[in-house]
Enzyme design. Structure first.
Site, short mmCIF file in Angstrom:
data_model
loop_
_atom_site.label_atom_id
_atom_site.label_comp_id
_atom_site.label_asym_id
_atom_site.label_seq_id
_atom_site.Cartn_x
_atom_site.Cartn_y
_atom_site.Cartn_z
CE LYS A 146 53.92 -82.56 24.50
NZ LYS A 146 54.66 -81.30 24.41
NE ARG A 194 60.77 -77.80 23.48
CZ ARG A 194 61.39 -77.39 22.37
NH1 ARG A 194 62.71 -77.30 22.34
NH2 ARG A 194 60.69 -77.08 21.30
NE ARG A 219 52.63 -76.62 17.07
CZ ARG A 219 53.48 -76.92 18.05
NH1 ARG A 219 54.42 -77.80 17.87
NH2 ARG A 219 53.37 -76.35 19.23
P1 ATP Z 1 57.33 -77.68 20.48
O1 ATP Z 1 57.37 -76.23 20.79
O2 ATP Z 1 58.66 -78.33 20.50
O3 ATP Z 1 56.57 -77.99 19.25
P2 ATP Z 1 55.18 -78.20 22.26
O4 ATP Z 1 54.29 -77.23 21.58
O5 ATP Z 1 54.67 -79.57 22.46
O6 ATP Z 1 56.58 -78.39 21.63
P3 ATP Z 1 56.36 -78.09 24.85
O7 ATP Z 1 56.94 -76.95 25.59
O8 ATP Z 1 57.26 -79.18 24.40
O9 ATP Z 1 55.54 -77.52 23.63
O10 ATP Z 1 55.25 -78.75 25.77
C1 ATP Z 1 54.36 -77.95 26.49
C2 ATP Z 1 53.02 -77.93 25.75
O11 ATP Z 1 52.45 -79.21 25.79
C3 ATP Z 1 51.99 -77.03 26.38
O12 ATP Z 1 52.13 -75.71 25.92
C4 ATP Z 1 50.67 -77.67 25.95
O13 ATP Z 1 50.35 -77.27 24.64
C5 ATP Z 1 51.04 -79.14 25.87
N1 ATP Z 1 50.63 -79.89 27.07
C6 ATP Z 1 50.61 -79.50 28.37
N2 ATP Z 1 50.20 -80.49 29.16
C7 ATP Z 1 49.97 -81.55 28.35
C8 ATP Z 1 49.56 -82.88 28.58
N3 ATP Z 1 49.28 -83.35 29.81
N4 ATP Z 1 49.41 -83.68 27.49
C9 ATP Z 1 49.68 -83.25 26.25
N5 ATP Z 1 50.11 -82.02 25.97
C10 ATP Z 1 50.26 -81.17 27.01
C1 BTN Z 2 57.27 -80.80 27.09
O1 BTN Z 2 56.60 -81.46 26.29
O2 BTN Z 2 57.54 -79.61 26.97
C2 BTN Z 2 57.88 -81.46 28.25
C3 BTN Z 2 56.93 -81.78 29.34
C4 BTN Z 2 57.67 -82.43 30.49
C5 BTN Z 2 56.79 -82.69 31.66
C6 BTN Z 2 57.49 -83.44 32.74
S1 BTN Z 2 56.39 -84.02 34.00
C7 BTN Z 2 57.73 -84.45 35.01
C8 BTN Z 2 58.74 -83.33 34.87
N1 BTN Z 2 58.44 -82.26 35.78
C9 BTN Z 2 58.12 -81.14 35.14
O3 BTN Z 2 57.81 -80.07 35.70
N2 BTN Z 2 58.18 -81.33 33.82
C10 BTN Z 2 58.58 -82.68 33.49
#
Ligand code: ATP
Ligand code: BTN
Length: 333
Positions: free
Chosen positions: A196, A131, A330
């Site tokens: 996560k 996101r 969080r």
């Molecule tokens: P939110 O802002 O809703 O709390 P979030 O911090 O999980 O969500 P997202 O944008 O939903 O953020 O997800 C992207 C984030 O997830 C990245 O910034 C990183 O911290 C984490 N991330 C990236 N790749 C992975 C992965 N393979 N497994 C777990 N976490 C990942």
């Molecule tokens: C998140 O936690 O913010 C969402 C992560 C979503 C990752 C998937 S992997 C397949 C698809 N292609 C992308 O570039 N993002 C989603």
């Protein structure tokens, strides 16, 4: 249904990868014989493999191996494990060895008028997105990177709560493999043991008041190698560490079996059909949390979600409802 392996720089390396996928030691000579090329050509191919971070080992005097082996995705194996309902809904299954982002690619197709019912998997994403411009770390064969395209009519309001419902569908798919301790974190994460495990990213295009298209992106960690995971800046977990041995093709099919009927039925069923299941898996239920936007923060007790999937925060006895968007949830310190 059509299925395809898309072109990629890795395409030419597939045969050698398939041989090494068993995790055993293979001599350069044996690889050359099996591939019908010279040892020097084998060596060149192995060098090219290095950039995919697979941890290829050279075993002195014996040959090469991929420790732990590789469980590669294969369209035929995914299709074979689909239930009839999902098979009917799936228009095309695409497997890319490498792509920038399956969401980005499928959005382009949707904008060109195609893409409905298309499921795109990638072994590796070079620009996997989360996101708000964040990165999803997706090293080669480390997880399931999946995007599904779907056309809806009736406007985007019918999709309210969809990312939470997708979380429920993923949790149900994981339950088929007895993955323990799966929870959902509002609005779009699947967690396991306080970390996560997967993320969901919905991207929309088209006329948001009428005919619109959604790309549902899911990234789920199966087995991340430590060096690739170093870039993840929050606690993460993969399936290998909680339930080793899950076949990625079976898991990919289980995800499609859950997600395709969900997408077909969502405009009619809405989040209401998933709310109870979501609440039962709520990572933060009753726990102190902090909700952060770009400009301010709210601290309170997580009190579940309403019928639209909006988060309910209990702040000194007063309940406030938060819709998704530019906020992060969080645990409160
Ligand atoms: P939110 O802002 O809703 O709390 P979030 O911090 O999980 O969500 P997202 O944008 O939903 O953020 O997800 C992207 C984030 O997830 C990245 O910034 C990183 O911290 C984490 N991330 C990236 N790749 C992975 C992965 N393979 N497994 C777990 N976490 C990942
Ligand atoms: C998140 O936690 O913010 C969402 C992560 C979503 C990752 C998937 S992997 C397949 C698809 N292609 C992308 O570039 N993002 C989603």
């Amino acid at each position: 249904m059509q299925s395809s392996n898309s072109n990629s720089p890795l395409e030419a390396l597939r045969p050698v990868l398939n041989l090494l996928a068993d995790g055993e030691v293979h001599s350069g000579e044996a690889l050359g014989a099996a591939l019908g090329v010279s040892r020097a050509a084998v060596w060149k191919q192995l060098q090219k493999l290095e950039r995919y971070g697979l941890g290829l080992e050279s075993v002195k005097g014996r040959g090469y191996r991929l420790p732990g082996g590789l469980n590669l995705l294969a369209p035929a194996a995914i299709e074979a494990a689909l239930q009839p309902e999902a098979r009917d809904l799936l228009q095309q299954l695409i497997l890319c060895d490498e792509v920038d982002s399956t969401n980005a690619q499928l959005l382009i197709r949707m904008e060109q008028g195609g893409g409905h019912g298309v499921a795109m998997f990638a072994e590796r994403q070079t620009a996997g997105r989360g996101r708000r411009g964040r990165t999803w770390v997706s090293p080669f064969s480390g997880g399931i990177n999946l995007s599904i395209g779907w056309q809806f009519s009736g406007g985007v309001q019918l999709l309210e709560g969809l990312s939470l419902a997708v979380g429920v569908a993923l949790a149900r798919a994981l339950a088929e493999f007895d993955v323990p301790d799966v929870r959902l974190k509002w609005p779009n994460d699947v967690w396991c043991r306080e970390r996560k495990l997967a993320g969901v990213l919905l991207e929309l295009s088209g006329d948001l008041t009428d005919r619109c298209a959604v790309v549902v992106g899911v990234g789920l960690n199966v087995g991340l190698r430590g060096d690739s995971a170093a870039a993840i800046d929050q606690p993460w977990i993969d399936l290998q560490s909680v339930r080793p041995g899950i076949d990625r093709n079976q898991l990919a099919a289980a995800m499609l079996n859950r997600l395709l009927p969900l997408l077909r039925d969502y405009p009619e069923r809405g989040f209401g059909a998933y709310r109870e299941a979501w609440l039962a898996l709520d990572q933060f239920a009753g726990r102190p949390v902090r909700l952060q936007s770009a400009s301010r923060a709210w601290v309170g007790t997580a009190a579940g979600v309403d019928m639209s999937g909006a988060l309910i925060l209990d702040m000194d006895g007063e309940q406030q409802v938060f819709h998704g968007g530019e906020v992060s949830l969080r645990e409160a310190p």
